[in-house]
Design an enzyme around this catalytic site. Structure first.
Site, PDB file in Angstrom:
ATOM      1  CD  GLU A  55     -18.991  -4.026 109.393  1.00  0.00           C
ATOM      2  OE1 GLU A  55     -18.008  -3.308 109.148  1.00  0.00           O
ATOM      3  OE2 GLU A  55     -20.142  -3.780 108.964  1.00  0.00           O
ATOM      4  CB  CYS A  79     -18.195   3.029 109.327  1.00  0.00           C
ATOM      5  SG  CYS A  79     -19.579   2.398 110.307  1.00  0.00           S
ATOM      6  CB  ALA A 158     -22.408  -7.014  72.435  1.00  0.00           C
ATOM      7  CG  ASP A 204     -32.088  -2.198  68.559  1.00  0.00           C
ATOM      8  OD1 ASP A 204     -32.272  -2.447  67.351  1.00  0.00           O
ATOM      9  OD2 ASP A 204     -30.965  -2.088  69.080  1.00  0.00           O
ATOM     10  CD  GLU A 301     -27.774  -2.151  78.198  1.00  0.00           C
ATOM     11  OE1 GLU A 301     -27.966  -2.893  77.224  1.00  0.00           O
ATOM     12  OE2 GLU A 301     -28.255  -2.370  79.322  1.00  0.00           O
ATOM     13  CB  SER A 304     -22.057   2.727  67.172  1.00  0.00           C
ATOM     14  OG  SER A 304     -20.835   3.219  66.687  1.00  0.00           O
TER      15      SER A 304
END
Length: 386
Positions: A55, A79, A158, A204, A301, A304
């Protein structure tokens, strides 16, 4: 002014807020736009903690007197207390603005509803709740921190339509398409920290940076490694040797060898040695340490094993599920989550306050994780991953 017009300008304020995506921690992202008869007079956003609020940034651009018909749209309730900056409510009143439209109320008890009340008490017309859900969703991490006093621990997976994250051979690149993977980069940029498990690091060799366009940004990178397997390698993983290695933290247990800890620290890698009853990192100890280090959001991420363990222990607050329009139909393909014993529908782990998005050919479902009752959770925690 009709509601669609108000939503249009609040949408613009949201766009402005997102210009500071990931930059404002521990503060919220906020956008503001001053409009008069369909013309934009000024715009602003909160860029970093300690800098001008949205603002104030917008209103500082206005040199002419503001008419009584002008409207200030702001994504979060102004605020009304003094912190590193002064109260935005006073800035708004002193600017001559007479009309304010607010997206979401500030969850901070010091401000919640009080900023709106203060403006009304000082003669301003205030309306709230325009694009409220979108404005609240903008600040997932901030809102969770304020409401719980804890960092937001979020997971990402994913999967195929049948919930698989890799073929039986282990091949997983790529289940989702390029647009979905770009979206993951955007969320990495929001969270202060990104985390993975030992298996993901070794198999990976992830970089765990946010790569958007030609820009690369590195969050704090975390590796859950209860026995420091990643340090017991002839060659260190890429996370431990690249130009961002000083932003890498290995989270381990007291059972890991002190020699491996020293080896990592010599390379500039930080090591958190947390108390644990076995080789598994204590998720509560991890959460507590994040709070101590003022890391208010972690984007986990996988893999599993790590995500399954966190869900088993009701340690995950939020979940992002990218789903590709493909089926494996193979019992031996790797499941996204395992280790639960769900015998009834009411024992299922659910998502609440869900958001849905189409990302290329894939879709994203995300929401807060809702666990069964405490007794049911105890029933579900029947297996541990070593």
């Amino acid at each position: 002014m009709n509601r669609s017009e108000k939503e249009k300008w609040m949408g613009r304020a949201l766009e402005l807020a997102r210009q500071a995506w990931g930059e404002t921690h521990p503060n919220p992202m906020v956008g503001a736009v001053l409009v008069d008869y369909g013309q934009v007079l000024a715009e602003g956003c909160h860029r970093r903690a300690g800098e001008q609020h949205a603002e104030a940034e917008a209103l500082a651009q206005v040199s002419e007197p503001i008419s009584d018909t002008a409207v200030l749209y702001v994504t979060l309730e102004p605020c009304c207390t003094t912190g590193r900056t002064g109260p935005c409510t006073e800035v708004i009143r002193d600017s001559g603005v007479r009309n304010v439209v607010v997206g979401a109320l500030d969850p901070n008890p010091e401000h919640n509803g009080r900023g709106v009340a203060w403006l009304k008490e000082h003669g301003l017309q205030v309306e709230s709740g325009i694009l409220q859900e979108e404005c609240e969703d903008l600040n997932l991490i901030f809102n969770h921190l304020i409401n719980t006093g804890q960092p937001l621990i979020a997971g990402k997976m994913a999967t195929t339509l049948d919930g698989k994250i890799a073929c039986r051979t282990g091949q997983s690149k790529w289940i989702t398409g390029e647009i979905a993977r770009e979206d993951v980069m955007r969320w990495r940029r929001l969270f202060p920290a990104v985390a993975v498990g030992t298996g993901t690091v070794l198999s990976d060799q992830p970089r765990l940076t946010s790569r958007l366009g030609d820009r690369e940004w590195c969050p704090v990178r975390m590796v859950f490694d209860g026995m420091l397997r990643t340090a017991n390698q002839r060659e260190f993983p890429r996370l431990y040797t690249d130009e961002f290695r000083e932003r890498t933290i290995v989270v381990t247990t007291e059972l890991a060898g002190t020699g491996y800890v020293r080896r990592l620290e010599r390379e500039g890698i930080r090591v958190w040695v947390l108390s644990a009853e076995n080789s598994l990192v204590s998720y509560q100890s991890f959460r507590d340490r994040c709070s101590q280090e003022e890391i208010d959001g972690v984007f986990i991420e996988g893999g599993s094993q790590l995500l399954s363990g966190m869900i088993q222990h009701a340690a995950l607050d939020y979940l992002f599920v990218y789903q590709a329009p493909i089926l494996f139909g193979d019992d031996k393909a790797k499941a996204s989550v395992r280790g639960l014993r769900t015998e009834r529908i009411d024992q299922a782990v659910r998502l609440r306050n869900t958001r849905h998005a189409v990302v290329g050919d894939d879709r994203l479902i995300r929401g807060f994780v809702k666990y069964p009752s405490s007794m049911q959770v105890d029933e579900l925690l029947f297996s541990h991953f070593k």
